[in-house]
Scaffold this motif. Structure first.
Motif, PDB file in Angstrom:
ATOM      1  N   SER A  58       6.472 -39.013  19.028  1.00 47.85           N
ATOM      2  CA  SER A  58       6.149 -37.452  19.676  1.00 47.85           C
ATOM      3  C   SER A  58       5.883 -36.470  18.566  1.00 47.85           C
ATOM      4  O   SER A  58       5.105 -35.638  19.011  1.00 47.85           O
ATOM      5  CB  SER A  58       7.337 -37.202  20.467  1.00 47.85           C
ATOM      6  OG  SER A  58       8.455 -36.932  19.595  1.00 47.85           O
ATOM      7  N   ASP A  59       6.222 -36.796  17.515  1.00 46.50           N
ATOM      8  CA  ASP A  59       5.770 -35.760  16.304  1.00 46.50           C
ATOM      9  C   ASP A  59       5.164 -36.576  14.863  1.00 46.50           C
ATOM     10  O   ASP A  59       6.069 -36.837  14.103  1.00 46.50           O
ATOM     11  CB  ASP A  59       6.860 -34.763  15.723  1.00 46.50           C
ATOM     12  CG  ASP A  59       6.361 -33.760  15.168  1.00 46.50           C
ATOM     13  OD1 ASP A  59       5.265 -33.857  14.754  1.00 46.50           O
ATOM     14  OD2 ASP A  59       7.284 -33.184  14.801  1.00 46.50           O
ATOM     15  N   PRO A  60       3.999 -37.208  15.331  1.00 40.22           N
ATOM     16  CA  PRO A  60       3.422 -37.914  14.103  1.00 40.22           C
ATOM     17  C   PRO A  60       3.464 -37.283  12.774  1.00 40.22           C
ATOM     18  O   PRO A  60       3.579 -37.718  11.639  1.00 40.22           O
ATOM     19  CB  PRO A  60       2.014 -38.506  14.597  1.00 40.22           C
ATOM     20  CG  PRO A  60       1.882 -37.562  15.665  1.00 40.22           C
ATOM     21  CD  PRO A  60       2.905 -37.036  16.375  1.00 40.22           C
ATOM     22  N   LEU A  61       3.264 -36.009  12.774  1.00 43.73           N
ATOM     23  CA  LEU A  61       2.921 -35.497  11.554  1.00 43.73           C
ATOM     24  C   LEU A  61       4.448 -34.967  10.761  1.00 43.73           C
ATOM     25  O   LEU A  61       4.765 -35.260   9.632  1.00 43.73           O
ATOM     26  CB  LEU A  61       2.910 -33.616  11.888  1.00 43.73           C
ATOM     27  CG  LEU A  61       2.354 -32.899  10.736  1.00 43.73           C
ATOM     28  CD1 LEU A  61       1.134 -33.540  10.103  1.00 43.73           C
ATOM     29  CD2 LEU A  61       2.043 -31.406  11.220  1.00 43.73           C
ATOM     30  N   ALA A  62       5.509 -35.125  11.651  1.00 46.45           N
ATOM     31  CA  ALA A  62       6.890 -35.190  11.001  1.00 46.45           C
ATOM     32  C   ALA A  62       7.055 -36.564  10.322  1.00 46.45           C
ATOM     33  O   ALA A  62       7.454 -36.848   9.099  1.00 46.45           O
ATOM     34  CB  ALA A  62       7.904 -35.061  12.026  1.00 46.45           C
ATOM     35  N   ILE A  63       6.577 -37.541  10.846  1.00 44.30           N
ATOM     36  CA  ILE A  63       6.563 -38.957  10.285  1.00 44.30           C
ATOM     37  C   ILE A  63       5.996 -39.040   9.110  1.00 44.30           C
ATOM     38  O   ILE A  63       6.361 -39.696   8.001  1.00 44.30           O
ATOM     39  CB  ILE A  63       6.187 -40.188  11.265  1.00 44.30           C
ATOM     40  CG1 ILE A  63       6.648 -40.090  12.563  1.00 44.30           C
ATOM     41  CG2 ILE A  63       6.077 -41.353  10.524  1.00 44.30           C
ATOM     42  CD1 ILE A  63       8.541 -40.444  12.506  1.00 44.30           C
ATOM     43  N   VAL A  64       4.794 -38.597   9.037  1.00 38.29           N
ATOM     44  CA  VAL A  64       3.787 -38.393   7.796  1.00 38.29           C
ATOM     45  C   VAL A  64       4.569 -37.771   6.590  1.00 38.29           C
ATOM     46  O   VAL A  64       4.621 -37.996   5.466  1.00 38.29           O
ATOM     47  CB  VAL A  64       2.625 -37.998   8.114  1.00 38.29           C
ATOM     48  CG1 VAL A  64       1.561 -37.565   6.549  1.00 38.29           C
ATOM     49  CG2 VAL A  64       1.660 -38.766   8.952  1.00 38.29           C
ATOM     50  N   LYS A  65       5.120 -36.665   7.021  1.00 36.69           N
ATOM     51  CA  LYS A  65       5.993 -35.536   6.337  1.00 36.69           C
ATOM     52  C   LYS A  65       6.963 -36.485   5.411  1.00 36.69           C
ATOM     53  O   LYS A  65       7.040 -36.067   4.255  1.00 36.69           O
ATOM     54  CB  LYS A  65       6.214 -34.300   6.765  1.00 36.69           C
ATOM     55  CG  LYS A  65       7.070 -33.488   6.015  1.00 36.69           C
ATOM     56  CD  LYS A  65       7.765 -32.206   6.800  1.00 36.69           C
ATOM     57  CE  LYS A  65       8.457 -31.384   6.041  1.00 36.69           C
ATOM     58  NZ  LYS A  65      10.037 -31.700   6.034  1.00 36.69           N
ATOM     59  N   ARG A  66       7.702 -37.003   6.234  1.00 37.20           N
ATOM     60  CA  ARG A  66       8.701 -37.822   5.657  1.00 37.20           C
ATOM     61  C   ARG A  66       8.509 -38.980   4.805  1.00 37.20           C
ATOM     62  O   ARG A  66       8.715 -39.226   3.448  1.00 37.20           O
ATOM     63  CB  ARG A  66       9.651 -38.254   6.862  1.00 37.20           C
ATOM     64  CG  ARG A  66      10.963 -39.131   6.259  1.00 37.20           C
ATOM     65  CD  ARG A  66      12.121 -39.276   7.221  1.00 37.20           C
ATOM     66  NE  ARG A  66      13.013 -39.923   6.553  1.00 37.20           N
ATOM     67  CZ  ARG A  66      14.116 -40.403   7.142  1.00 37.20           C
ATOM     68  NH1 ARG A  66      14.168 -40.344   8.704  1.00 37.20           N
ATOM     69  NH2 ARG A  66      15.088 -41.003   6.683  1.00 37.20           N
ATOM     70  N   ALA A  67       7.371 -39.712   5.212  1.00 38.51           N
ATOM     71  CA  ALA A  67       6.855 -40.831   4.631  1.00 38.51           C
ATOM     72  C   ALA A  67       6.262 -40.631   3.251  1.00 38.51           C
ATOM     73  O   ALA A  67       6.409 -41.423   2.279  1.00 38.51           O
ATOM     74  CB  ALA A  67       5.855 -41.785   5.429  1.00 38.51           C
ATOM     75  N   LEU A  68       5.588 -39.495   3.080  1.00 39.72           N
ATOM     76  CA  LEU A  68       4.996 -38.772   1.908  1.00 39.72           C
ATOM     77  C   LEU A  68       5.909 -38.169   1.080  1.00 39.72           C
ATOM     78  O   LEU A  68       5.384 -37.599  -0.052  1.00 39.72           O
ATOM     79  CB  LEU A  68       3.767 -38.135   2.135  1.00 39.72           C
ATOM     80  CG  LEU A  68       2.774 -39.044   2.889  1.00 39.72           C
ATOM     81  CD1 LEU A  68       1.415 -38.555   3.159  1.00 39.72           C
ATOM     82  CD2 LEU A  68       2.430 -40.420   2.313  1.00 39.72           C
ATOM     83  N   GLY A  69       7.031 -37.692   1.643  1.00 42.39           N
ATOM     84  CA  GLY A  69       7.957 -36.912   0.877  1.00 42.39           C
ATOM     85  C   GLY A  69       7.571 -35.432   0.699  1.00 42.39           C
ATOM     86  O   GLY A  69       8.113 -34.947  -0.273  1.00 42.39           O
ATOM     87  N   HIS A  70       6.630 -35.017   1.633  1.00 37.97           N
ATOM     88  CA  HIS A  70       6.553 -33.481   1.484  1.00 37.97           C
ATOM     89  C   HIS A  70       7.523 -32.693   1.891  1.00 37.97           C
ATOM     90  O   HIS A  70       8.491 -32.970   2.646  1.00 37.97           O
ATOM     91  CB  HIS A  70       5.454 -33.097   2.501  1.00 37.97           C
ATOM     92  CG  HIS A  70       3.909 -33.697   2.128  1.00 37.97           C
ATOM     93  ND1 HIS A  70       3.134 -33.951   2.879  1.00 37.97           N
ATOM     94  CD2 HIS A  70       3.544 -34.300   0.958  1.00 37.97           C
ATOM     95  CE1 HIS A  70       1.950 -34.288   2.394  1.00 37.97           C
ATOM     96  NE2 HIS A  70       2.517 -34.677   1.141  1.00 37.97           N
ATOM     97  N   LYS A  71       7.666 -31.454   1.374  1.00 39.69           N
ATOM     98  CA  LYS A  71       8.899 -30.478   1.470  1.00 39.69           C
ATOM     99  C   LYS A  71       8.445 -29.621   2.592  1.00 39.69           C
ATOM    100  O   LYS A  71       9.278 -29.069   3.525  1.00 39.69           O
ATOM    101  CB  LYS A  71       9.367 -29.690   0.315  1.00 39.69           C
ATOM    102  CG  LYS A  71       9.922 -30.682  -0.980  1.00 39.69           C
ATOM    103  CD  LYS A  71      10.044 -29.877  -2.059  1.00 39.69           C
ATOM    104  CE  LYS A  71      10.807 -30.819  -3.075  1.00 39.69           C
ATOM    105  NZ  LYS A  71      11.207 -30.224  -4.343  1.00 39.69           N
ATOM    106  N   ARG A  72       7.175 -29.288   2.590  1.00 40.77           N
ATOM    107  CA  ARG A  72       6.589 -28.309   3.687  1.00 40.77           C
ATOM    108  C   ARG A  72       5.713 -28.847   4.780  1.00 40.77           C
ATOM    109  O   ARG A  72       5.015 -29.598   4.379  1.00 40.77           O
ATOM    110  CB  ARG A  72       6.117 -27.113   2.880  1.00 40.77           C
ATOM    111  CG  ARG A  72       6.909 -26.205   2.225  1.00 40.77           C
ATOM    112  CD  ARG A  72       6.193 -25.199   1.432  1.00 40.77           C
ATOM    113  NE  ARG A  72       5.209 -25.406   0.884  1.00 40.77           N
ATOM    114  CZ  ARG A  72       5.084 -25.868  -0.527  1.00 40.77           C
ATOM    115  NH1 ARG A  72       6.180 -26.076  -1.338  1.00 40.77           N
ATOM    116  NH2 ARG A  72       3.895 -26.130  -1.002  1.00 40.77           N
TER     117      ARG A  72
END
Length: 93
Positions: A58-72
């Protein structure tokens, strides 16, 4: 298996240096006959784009954020922009 916080491990199970990762990526790019200069940054960006394109979350951006280790989340928003290929395809349509 070996569990590690590092992206890539050597054959001895140790952290690979940045330079070693670059050499391996260059090798794998040539082996795969990829016709471009693929840097670790390119591979990372491509992974983020593929997650965005193929995610059913439902929130693919959150998946990418976590997979790439982004803080923001703002660091991850680049993956919501169309690729050059998507842009050209849709402009011609």
């Amino acid at each position: 298996g070996i569990s590690s916080e590092y992206l890539a491990l050597s054959t001895r199970g140790k952290q690979m240096s940045e330079r070693s990762v670059q050499h391996r990526m260059n090798y794998w790019t040539k082996e795969a006959q990829v016709c471009l200069s693929a840097t670790p940054h390119w591979w990372r960006h491509t992974k983020g784009m593929r997650i965005m394109a193929n995610s059913t979350a439902s929130d693919p951006l959150a998946i990418v954020k976590r997979a790439l280790g982004h803080k923001r989340r703002s660091s991850t928003e680049i993956y919501t922009k169309p690729t050059k290929e998507e842009f050209e395809k849709n402009v011609r349509a």
